[in-house]
Design a protein around this motif. Structure first.
Motif, mmCIF file in Angstrom:
data_model
loop_
_atom_site.group_PDB
_atom_site.id
_atom_site.type_symbol
_atom_site.label_atom_id
_atom_site.label_comp_id
_atom_site.label_asym_id
_atom_site.label_seq_id
_atom_site.Cartn_x
_atom_site.Cartn_y
_atom_site.Cartn_z
ATOM 1 N N ASP A 154 0.831 -1.202 0.000
ATOM 2 C CA ASP A 154 0.000 0.000 0.000
ATOM 3 C C ASP A 154 0.869 1.258 0.000
ATOM 4 O OD1 ASP A 154 -2.149 -1.768 0.134
ATOM 5 O OD2 ASP A 154 -2.265 -1.643 2.325
ATOM 6 N N THR B 109 -3.437 -16.358 10.227
ATOM 7 C CA THR B 109 -4.123 -16.757 9.003
ATOM 8 C C THR B 109 -3.964 -18.261 8.833
ATOM 9 O OG1 THR B 109 -3.769 -14.622 7.927
ATOM 10 C CG2 THR B 109 -4.222 -16.485 6.492
ATOM 11 N N ASN C 69 -8.463 -15.258 9.462
ATOM 12 C CA ASN C 69 -8.718 -15.349 8.022
ATOM 13 C C ASN C 69 -8.349 -16.739 7.517
ATOM 14 O OD1 ASN C 69 -9.668 -12.755 7.710
ATOM 15 N ND2 ASN C 69 -7.657 -11.922 7.251
ATOM 16 N N GLN D 269 -1.642 -15.045 -5.566
ATOM 17 C CA GLN D 269 -2.472 -15.377 -4.406
ATOM 18 C C GLN D 269 -1.614 -15.602 -3.161
ATOM 19 O OE1 GLN D 269 -2.895 -16.490 -7.445
ATOM 20 N NE2 GLN D 269 -5.055 -16.538 -7.982
ATOM 21 N N ASP E 4 -0.741 -12.243 -1.958
ATOM 22 C CA ASP E 4 -1.918 -11.623 -1.350
ATOM 23 C C ASP E 4 -2.127 -12.094 0.087
ATOM 24 O OD1 ASP E 4 -2.375 -10.298 -3.735
ATOM 25 O OD2 ASP E 4 -4.032 -11.615 -4.370
ATOM 26 N N VAL E 5 -1.888 -13.375 0.345
ATOM 27 C CA VAL E 5 -2.050 -13.919 1.697
ATOM 28 C C VAL E 5 -1.070 -13.242 2.651
ATOM 29 C CG1 VAL E 5 -1.784 -16.011 3.090
ATOM 30 C CG2 VAL E 5 -3.011 -16.124 0.950
ATOM 31 N N HIS F 67 0.365 -10.275 2.204
ATOM 32 C CA HIS F 67 0.018 -8.860 2.314
ATOM 33 C C HIS F 67 -1.196 -8.635 3.212
ATOM 34 C CE1 HIS F 67 2.210 -8.133 -1.744
ATOM 35 N NE2 HIS F 67 3.042 -8.247 -0.740
ATOM 36 N N GLU F 68 -2.182 -9.514 3.117
ATOM 37 C CA GLU F 68 -3.373 -9.364 3.950
ATOM 38 C C GLU F 68 -3.024 -9.547 5.430
ATOM 39 O OE1 GLU F 68 -6.886 -8.124 4.955
ATOM 40 O OE2 GLU F 68 -6.176 -8.115 2.881
ATOM 41 N N SER G 154 -0.184 -8.871 6.713
ATOM 42 C CA SER G 154 0.562 -7.655 7.064
ATOM 43 C C SER G 154 -0.386 -6.516 7.425
ATOM 44 C CB SER G 154 1.449 -7.210 5.903
ATOM 45 O OG SER G 154 2.418 -8.174 5.655
ATOM 46 N N ARG G 155 -1.442 -6.374 6.652
ATOM 47 C CA ARG G 155 -2.429 -5.332 6.955
ATOM 48 C C ARG G 155 -3.064 -5.579 8.328
ATOM 49 N NH1 ARG G 155 -3.417 -6.375 1.349
ATOM 50 N NH2 ARG G 155 -2.677 -4.582 0.127
ATOM 51 N N GLU G 156 -3.348 -6.833 8.627
ATOM 52 C CA GLU G 156 -3.900 -7.164 9.944
ATOM 53 C C GLU G 156 -2.919 -6.825 11.060
ATOM 54 O OE1 GLU G 156 -6.070 -10.779 10.903
ATOM 55 O OE2 GLU G 156 -5.937 -11.251 8.755
#
Length: 188
Positions: free
Chosen positions: A38, A98, A127, A139, A142-143, A145-146, A148-150
């Protein structure tokens, strides 16, 4: 950010965008990798742990070290699914988590349904994703990165919570607000 992952294929796919199917499962590996997430640079420190046996559960020091945690199982291996359930119970992490089902490209060998993964993720309050490290480089990224956002959201909440504890509850302090300018106050 520090992460702990339980399967090398995902880690190597994320770091190098290549798939390598054979690993030395006799030792834990640490990796560092920087990415833009981001628009912000994020440094990943990844501890990739590989249990020597199905009976060896990870120690709580992993959850204390990491900022985020992946629990990875193979959709083609019921034992690995049962293992992540036991691993989560032994870790009891208070960090973002995750659950990842790997080998989603091998549906003809599937032993664990997507619904079972979703149910377990709900039990873990985390998640869930199914990926194919062998085929899905985006993908897999993406896992990571998601999660990381959390982690970033978790850190912001923890920082806010610390401020609340230091300053007292939200009702115990007031933000100063001047309704009128001082010059508009009546003069004595």
């Amino acid at each position: 950010m520090k992460y702990s992952s339980f399967v090398s294929a995902l880690t190597v796919r994320f770091l190098t965008k290549r798939y390598i199917g054979e690993y030395d499962h006799q030792q834990d590996s640490k990796y560092k990798h920087e990415v833009l997430l981001d628009g912000e640079p994020i440094l990943f420190e990844i501890l990739d742990t590989c249990p020597k046996s199905i009976d060896e559960l990870p120690g709580s020091e992993i959850a204390q070290w990491a900022d985020g945690l992946f629990l990875v199982y193979s959709i083609t291996d019921r034992e690995s699914f049962n293992y992540v359930r036991r691993a989560k119970q032994s870790l009891q992490p208070d960090i973002p988590l995750t659950l990842v089902g790997n080998k989603a490209d091998m549906v003809h060998l599937r032993q664990v349904s997507p619904e079972e993964g979703e149910i377990l993720a709900k039990d873990f309050e985390c998640n869930f994703a199914e990926v194919a490290a062998a085929e899905q480089v985006n993908q897999v990224g993406d896992v990571f990165h998601e999660l990381s956002r959390e982690v970033l959201t978790h850190r912001r909440r923890a920082k806010h919570s610390l401020l609340d504890r230091m300053l007292g509850s939200k009702t115990a302090y007031r933000v100063y607000s001047r309704g009128k300018s001082d010059s508009a106050l009546p003069k004595d």
